[in-house]
Design an enzyme around this catalytic site. Sequence first.
Site, mmCIF file in Angstrom:
data_model
loop_
_atom_site.group_PDB
_atom_site.id
_atom_site.type_symbol
_atom_site.label_atom_id
_atom_site.label_comp_id
_atom_site.label_asym_id
_atom_site.label_seq_id
_atom_site.Cartn_x
_atom_site.Cartn_y
_atom_site.Cartn_z
ATOM 1 C CE LYS A 62 -0.231 -4.981 9.954
ATOM 2 N NZ LYS A 62 0.390 -5.111 8.546
ATOM 3 N NE ARG A 105 -0.768 -11.336 8.007
ATOM 4 C CZ ARG A 105 0.158 -10.636 8.186
ATOM 5 N NH1 ARG A 105 1.272 -11.135 8.643
ATOM 6 N NH2 ARG A 105 0.112 -9.512 6.535
ATOM 7 N NE ARG A 132 5.536 -2.922 1.819
ATOM 8 C CZ ARG A 132 5.243 -3.557 3.009
ATOM 9 N NH1 ARG A 132 5.472 -2.547 3.243
ATOM 10 N NH2 ARG A 132 4.778 -4.888 2.388
ATOM 11 N NE ARG A 148 7.743 -7.387 1.863
ATOM 12 C CZ ARG A 148 6.709 -7.875 2.577
ATOM 13 N NH1 ARG A 148 7.505 -6.854 4.691
ATOM 14 N NH2 ARG A 148 5.971 -8.240 3.043
ATOM 15 N NE ARG A 152 1.046 -8.723 1.078
ATOM 16 C CZ ARG A 152 1.740 -7.801 1.496
ATOM 17 N NH1 ARG A 152 2.692 -7.167 0.210
ATOM 18 N NH2 ARG A 152 2.109 -7.622 2.660
#
Length: 221
Positions: free
Chosen positions: A15, A90, A129, A162, A173
């Site tokens: 996104k 969300r 990532r 992260r 998540r």
Amino acid sequence: MKKQLLIFGAPGVGKGTQAKLIADKLEIAHISTGDILREAVSKETEMGKLAKVIMEKGELVPDNIMIGIVRDTLKEDKCSNGYILDGFPRTVKQAEMLDEILKELNSNDICLINIEVDNKLIIQRLSNRKMCTNCGSILSIDAIEEPERCPKCKAVGKLIKRKDDEVEVIKNRLEIYHNLTEPVLSYYKKKSIKIISVDGSKTIGDVNLTILRELKGYYNI
Ligand code: AMP
């Protein structure tokens, strides 16, 4: 017609990457609620301190806080030419409140971009990532050629993983996404808004081309 876009999809579908490309191309603002929260965390504001604990667990920051942030942001000058909202709404509550905010602003025409990727690929991407704390870029480890150097802004020593990209947090998540965020898509499907669905497992360039082609048709640009 003012360009008011929502970009929707599970964590890790791309996104943020697509939102930046679209914002640049259409000359509209990129509003990422995750980025706004991360900035508050790094500045250690009251909201940032609260958000930090929640974000590290991969949970959702309360709706009333998020709605306040988005209401204030959409009224800023930078959004006057249009915007792409990344990471909001969300929850169905947030979607309902966004409708209210758009009514207040007299502009309720929105277009939703829905990026679809299967769970297995999402887990693979998120655990692979890093983020540059200097420029905010999210990077696949494969794209980092020199260890420690950000390929985008060239800063050295600013690449971190992260906390919410740890495997256990990723699973949390995704579960939250499934339970609380996916219903937002059904909410919009019941409305007569333009929805662009795209296969996010393709390359960044291919996904982007597909989205832009559809947007060009819709906005006549
Ligand atoms: P993102 O960068 O969009 O993946 O967001 C990172 C984290 O920020 C999420 O896992 C949530 O903890 C928090 N967050 C971002 N946007 C929202 C939102 N609209 N509602 C609740 N929490 C959010």
